[in-house]
Design a protein around this motif. Structure first.
Motif, PDB file in Angstrom:
ATOM      1  N   GLY A 149      30.610  58.982   0.115  1.00  0.00           N
ATOM      2  CA  GLY A 149      29.797  59.859   0.949  1.00  0.00           C
ATOM      3  C   GLY A 149      28.788  59.093   1.774  1.00  0.00           C
ATOM      4  N   LEU A 150      28.187  58.058   1.177  1.00  0.00           N
ATOM      5  CA  LEU A 150      27.224  57.242   1.907  1.00  0.00           C
ATOM      6  C   LEU A 150      27.909  56.469   3.027  1.00  0.00           C
ATOM      7  N   LEU A 151      29.113  55.970   2.763  1.00  0.00           N
ATOM      8  CA  LEU A 151      29.878  55.295   3.810  1.00  0.00           C
ATOM      9  C   LEU A 151      30.132  56.239   4.983  1.00  0.00           C
ATOM     10  N   PHE A 152      30.457  57.480   4.684  1.00  0.00           N
ATOM     11  CA  PHE A 152      30.689  58.471   5.737  1.00  0.00           C
ATOM     12  C   PHE A 152      29.421  58.680   6.559  1.00  0.00           C
ATOM     13  N   LEU A 153      28.283  58.788   5.885  1.00  0.00           N
ATOM     14  CA  LEU A 153      27.026  59.029   6.592  1.00  0.00           C
ATOM     15  C   LEU A 153      26.659  57.863   7.507  1.00  0.00           C
ATOM     16  N   LEU A 154      26.969  56.639   7.084  1.00  0.00           N
ATOM     17  CA  LEU A 154      26.623  55.469   7.882  1.00  0.00           C
ATOM     18  C   LEU A 154      27.676  55.139   8.930  1.00  0.00           C
ATOM     19  N   LEU A 155      28.862  55.714   8.794  1.00  0.00           N
ATOM     20  CA  LEU A 155      29.897  55.531   9.802  1.00  0.00           C
ATOM     21  C   LEU A 155      29.416  56.167  11.108  1.00  0.00           C
ATOM     22  N   PRO A 156      29.342  55.409  12.210  1.00  0.00           N
ATOM     23  CA  PRO A 156      28.750  55.965  13.432  1.00  0.00           C
ATOM     24  C   PRO A 156      29.351  57.304  13.866  1.00  0.00           C
ATOM     25  N   GLY A 209      28.736  66.645  14.334  1.00  0.00           N
ATOM     26  CA  GLY A 209      27.998  67.904  14.305  1.00  0.00           C
ATOM     27  C   GLY A 209      26.840  67.925  15.274  1.00  0.00           C
ATOM     28  N   LEU A 210      26.429  66.747  15.747  1.00  0.00           N
ATOM     29  CA  LEU A 210      25.342  66.708  16.722  1.00  0.00           C
ATOM     30  C   LEU A 210      25.755  67.389  18.023  1.00  0.00           C
ATOM     31  N   LEU A 211      27.036  67.286  18.365  1.00  0.00           N
ATOM     32  CA  LEU A 211      27.572  67.942  19.553  1.00  0.00           C
ATOM     33  C   LEU A 211      28.534  69.047  19.136  1.00  0.00           C
ATOM     34  N   ALA A 212      28.573  70.094  19.922  1.00  0.00           N
ATOM     35  CA  ALA A 212      29.443  71.236  19.628  1.00  0.00           C
ATOM     36  C   ALA A 212      30.840  70.940  20.151  1.00  0.00           C
ATOM     37  N   LEU A 213      31.585  70.125  19.401  1.00  0.00           N
ATOM     38  CA  LEU A 213      32.896  69.665  19.803  1.00  0.00           C
ATOM     39  C   LEU A 213      33.933  70.029  18.745  1.00  0.00           C
ATOM     40  N   PRO A 214      35.217  70.123  19.122  1.00  0.00           N
ATOM     41  CA  PRO A 214      36.253  70.519  18.160  1.00  0.00           C
ATOM     42  C   PRO A 214      36.479  69.509  17.038  1.00  0.00           C
ATOM     43  N   ASP A 215      36.020  68.269  17.196  1.00  0.00           N
ATOM     44  CA  ASP A 215      36.204  67.279  16.134  1.00  0.00           C
ATOM     45  C   ASP A 215      35.533  67.702  14.834  1.00  0.00           C
ATOM     46  N   GLN A 227      37.728  51.150  18.862  1.00  0.00           N
ATOM     47  CA  GLN A 227      37.778  51.867  17.593  1.00  0.00           C
ATOM     48  C   GLN A 227      37.253  50.991  16.459  1.00  0.00           C
ATOM     49  N   SER A 228      37.594  49.688  16.486  1.00  0.00           N
ATOM     50  CA  SER A 228      37.133  48.769  15.455  1.00  0.00           C
ATOM     51  C   SER A 228      35.617  48.616  15.488  1.00  0.00           C
ATOM     52  N   LEU A 229      35.062  48.520  16.696  1.00  0.00           N
ATOM     53  CA  LEU A 229      33.612  48.380  16.811  1.00  0.00           C
ATOM     54  C   LEU A 229      32.893  49.620  16.286  1.00  0.00           C
ATOM     55  N   LEU A 230      33.463  50.800  16.549  1.00  0.00           N
ATOM     56  CA  LEU A 230      32.818  52.037  16.103  1.00  0.00           C
ATOM     57  C   LEU A 230      32.918  52.217  14.591  1.00  0.00           C
ATOM     58  N   VAL A 231      33.935  51.618  13.976  1.00  0.00           N
ATOM     59  CA  VAL A 231      34.025  51.650  12.514  1.00  0.00           C
ATOM     60  C   VAL A 231      33.140  50.567  11.910  1.00  0.00           C
ATOM     61  N   THR A 232      32.858  49.528  12.683  1.00  0.00           N
ATOM     62  CA  THR A 232      32.215  48.253  12.343  1.00  0.00           C
ATOM     63  C   THR A 232      33.251  47.337  11.691  1.00  0.00           C
ATOM     64  N   PRO A 233      33.329  46.074  12.120  1.00  0.00           N
ATOM     65  CA  PRO A 233      34.362  45.152  11.625  1.00  0.00           C
ATOM     66  C   PRO A 233      34.411  45.000  10.101  1.00  0.00           C
ATOM     67  N   PRO A 234      33.258  44.870   9.386  1.00  0.00           N
ATOM     68  CA  PRO A 234      33.377  44.744   7.920  1.00  0.00           C
ATOM     69  C   PRO A 234      34.019  45.967   7.273  1.00  0.00           C
ATOM     70  N   LEU A 235      33.643  47.173   7.716  1.00  0.00           N
ATOM     71  CA  LEU A 235      34.244  48.359   7.125  1.00  0.00           C
ATOM     72  C   LEU A 235      35.713  48.470   7.509  1.00  0.00           C
ATOM     73  N   LEU A 236      36.063  48.062   8.727  1.00  0.00           N
ATOM     74  CA  LEU A 236      37.472  48.084   9.121  1.00  0.00           C
ATOM     75  C   LEU A 236      38.301  47.200   8.199  1.00  0.00           C
ATOM     76  N   LEU A 237      37.781  46.013   7.894  1.00  0.00           N
ATOM     77  CA  LEU A 237      38.477  45.130   6.954  1.00  0.00           C
ATOM     78  C   LEU A 237      38.609  45.789   5.590  1.00  0.00           C
ATOM     79  N   GLY A 259      25.187  49.907  12.859  1.00  0.00           N
ATOM     80  CA  GLY A 259      26.050  50.683  13.747  1.00  0.00           C
ATOM     81  C   GLY A 259      25.586  52.121  13.874  1.00  0.00           C
ATOM     82  N   GLN A 260      25.191  52.729  12.750  1.00  0.00           N
ATOM     83  CA  GLN A 260      24.697  54.102  12.804  1.00  0.00           C
ATOM     84  C   GLN A 260      23.375  54.172  13.562  1.00  0.00           C
ATOM     85  N   ALA A 261      22.509  53.177  13.367  1.00  0.00           N
ATOM     86  CA  ALA A 261      21.236  53.159  14.090  1.00  0.00           C
ATOM     87  C   ALA A 261      21.468  53.056  15.595  1.00  0.00           C
ATOM     88  N   LEU A 262      22.447  52.254  16.009  1.00  0.00           N
ATOM     89  CA  LEU A 262      22.748  52.133  17.433  1.00  0.00           C
ATOM     90  C   LEU A 262      23.303  53.445  17.990  1.00  0.00           C
TER      91      LEU A 262
END
Length: 534
Positions: free
Chosen positions: A117-124, A130-136, A254-264, A345-348
């Motif tokens: 759950g924490l990984l999900f929260l920090l994933l950008p 939910g910040l935007l009203a989008l179908p995702d 896509q890799s940058l948005l996941v962050t390289p360490p988490l992608l690995l 990544g989440q802060a950015l």
């Protein structure tokens, strides 16, 4: 007995710090997103979903109905403000990490649940969902519900499991065409697992599948009644279906948005999960790898003109329950670095949203070539339109040059029925058929009754430069009135306001550009007025 108790106590001890980190981060993110949602100008797609919600239907040209329904619910319950529109999506976004925690804790252990759950929260793309009203947002909700139901079905198929699966299938079928990828990945995963094939023999599961299939009927009927306009846009018009190495650039993004360490870590989790003796771990690995890998490969053949970097998110989230075990095997330094990079990544991501939410931030971005054009100061434009209309006859009609302007002005002015010109943007984003269905597509602007006030923007895509846009606009209108120019966000975006009087003839269209690029179109006397945002 003592050994079992010791293992349980050890798991509880490891879970407690992770639980505190998760809850603290969740609370902080909820507060930040609530504030940002109140200040961030509407993204153009959000405004169009609001417009669809003001014309309630079972399906639309670009999407099924659920996103528009949620937008309508938001403004009906919480007011016609950006925050009111977004609140249903914020609530769903706040629920998603808890669903993931519950699922991961059940299939792995409590500590892994809280850490997933924490990984999900920090994933950008996860923490900002939910910040935007989008179908995702409802799309990921549907994906998690279906994934959780499939994991339960590997052990036992009962009424509760079938109900959860049916709910997820209905939400997904009412949300997006892209949910078909989730169905394909989940179906293949069940077929590849012995326990999955056993589950598919249960009547409860087939009852859920039948209910889920019914959710697609409104979309299929809409396409059948409108020459398959939605299907043609999603499957043919927006996708070249030719190989292009630009897919590597999309994969890198896509890799940058996941962050390289988490992608690995995700890749390792998928690799190990496919070899795990536990059926649930193999199911998670299969669903995640099929979705993320499938969308990565699709990037070489599909849409390269519109935003698609968010497509693999359900696949990444499916792998998150397996990631804590991978990180546990890393050296402490590398583990801490992975968490730190993810937090950065989440802060950015939040910092970008804050920049787009503040006028000073948008002005700074415009000066540095980073302007978030889809988050322009639409309120400044609405104020200028009101001021212009106050000096025009009461019967003056308001027109918009493209669907973006029509939807954004419609939200700001409380008018979902602003006519729109036949702009290339309408077709590029699959909104042309819907505008025509509402009777809002001004196919013959020359015949429109005067007086009217047209709002246009030369920066909106579809033309090779301002001179071409000026010629197109003049041809559409049969002449070009004097333009009042409104600049917002430090010159990041310009809007043209063109008024046509009741009887006065419009200035003739010039054979060639009459002014240098960057100037507004001028009337015969050459006068135009440039106005800063108010």
């Amino acid at each position: 007995m003592d050994t079992a108790a010791g293992v349980a106590m050890d798991a509880a001890g490891r879970a407690d710090p992770a639980r505190r980190w998760f809850i603290g981060t969740w609370l902080l993110l909820c507060a930040l997103k609530l504030g940002l949602a109140a200040w961030l100008p509407l993204f153009v797609d959000e405004a169009f979903y609001w417009q669809e919600g003001q014309h309630l239907a079972w399906a639309y040209s670009d999407l099924p109905a659920l996103t528009a329904w949620l937008a309508r619910l938001g403004v009906a319950l919480f007011g016609a403000t950006p925050l009111g529109l977004r609140l249903p999506f914020l609530l769903i976004g706040a629920l998603l990490p808890w669903l993931l925690v519950r699922m991961a804790a059940r299939e792995c252990d409590p500590a892994s649940g809280w850490r997933a759950g924490l990984l999900f929260l920090l994933l950008p793309l996860g923490g900002t969902l939910g910040l935007l009203a989008l179908p995702d947002v409802p799309l990921l909700l549907a994906s998690l519900l279906c994934l959780d139901a499939c994991l339960r079905a590997l052990r036992r198929v009962d009424a509760v499991t079938a109900a959860e699966l049916a709910l997820g299938l209905v939400i997904g079928g009412l949300t997006h065409y892209r949910f078909a990828a989730v169905l394909l990945a989940g179906g293949l995963a069940l077929l590849l697992l012995r326990e999955g094939r056993r589950a598919l023999r249960q009547p409860w599961l087939w009852a859920a599948l039948v209910i889920g299939a019914l959710a697609w009927l409104p979309l299929l009927l809409w396409n059948a009644q409108h020459a398959e306009a939605g299907l043609r846009f999603q499957l043919v018009e927006r996708n070249p279906w030719t190989f292009d190495w630009q897919g590597l650039r999309l994969g890198a993004l896509q890799s940058l948005l996941v962050t390289p360490p988490l992608l690995l870590a995700l890749l390792l989790a998928a690799w190990r999960g496919l070899r795990d003796p536990r059926p649930a771990a193999r199911c998670l690995a299969l669903c995640g790898a099929l979705l993320a890998g499938g969308f990565f490969l699709l990037g070489f053949f599909a849409d390269r003109q519109r935003v698609s970097f968010h497509w693999p998110l359900p696949g990444h989230v499916a792998l998150l329950p397996l990631v804590p075990a991978v990180l546990a095997g890393w050296a402490r330094t590398w583990r801490r670095a992975a968490w730190a990079v993810l937090g950065l990544g989440q802060a950015l991501a939040l910092g970008y949203c804050l920049m787009a939410a503040l006028p000073q931030g948008r002005a700074w971005a415009a000066a540095h070539g980073l302007y978030p054009a889809n988050f322009s100061d639409w309120q400044a434009l609405a104020r200028e339109v009101r001021a212009q209309r106050a000096g025009l006859p009461p019967q003056t009609r308001l027109l918009a040059a493209d669907f973006k302007l029509g939807a954004e002005l419609g939200f700001a002015l409380g008018d979902p029925d602003i006519p729109v010109l036949d702009h290339p943007l309408n077709r590029k984003h699959g909104r042309q058929a819907q505008l025509a269905l509402w009777g809002l597509l001004a196919e013959s602007p020359r015949a429109l009754p005067r007086p009217w006030l047209l709002v246009a923007s030369p920066e909106h895509a579809g033309f090779d430069g301002e001179a071409e846009y000026r010629r197109w606009l003049c041809a559409q209108l049969g002449g070009l009135p004097t333009a009042q120019v409104l600049q917002v966000d430090g010159g990041g975006k310009r809007f043209w306001l063109l008024a046509a009087a009741d009887r006065a003839p419009l200035p003739a269209c010039p054979a060639a550009p009459a002014t240098a690029a960057g100037n507004p179109p001028a009337a015969a006397d050459g006068r135009s007025q440039s106005m800063a945002g108010r």
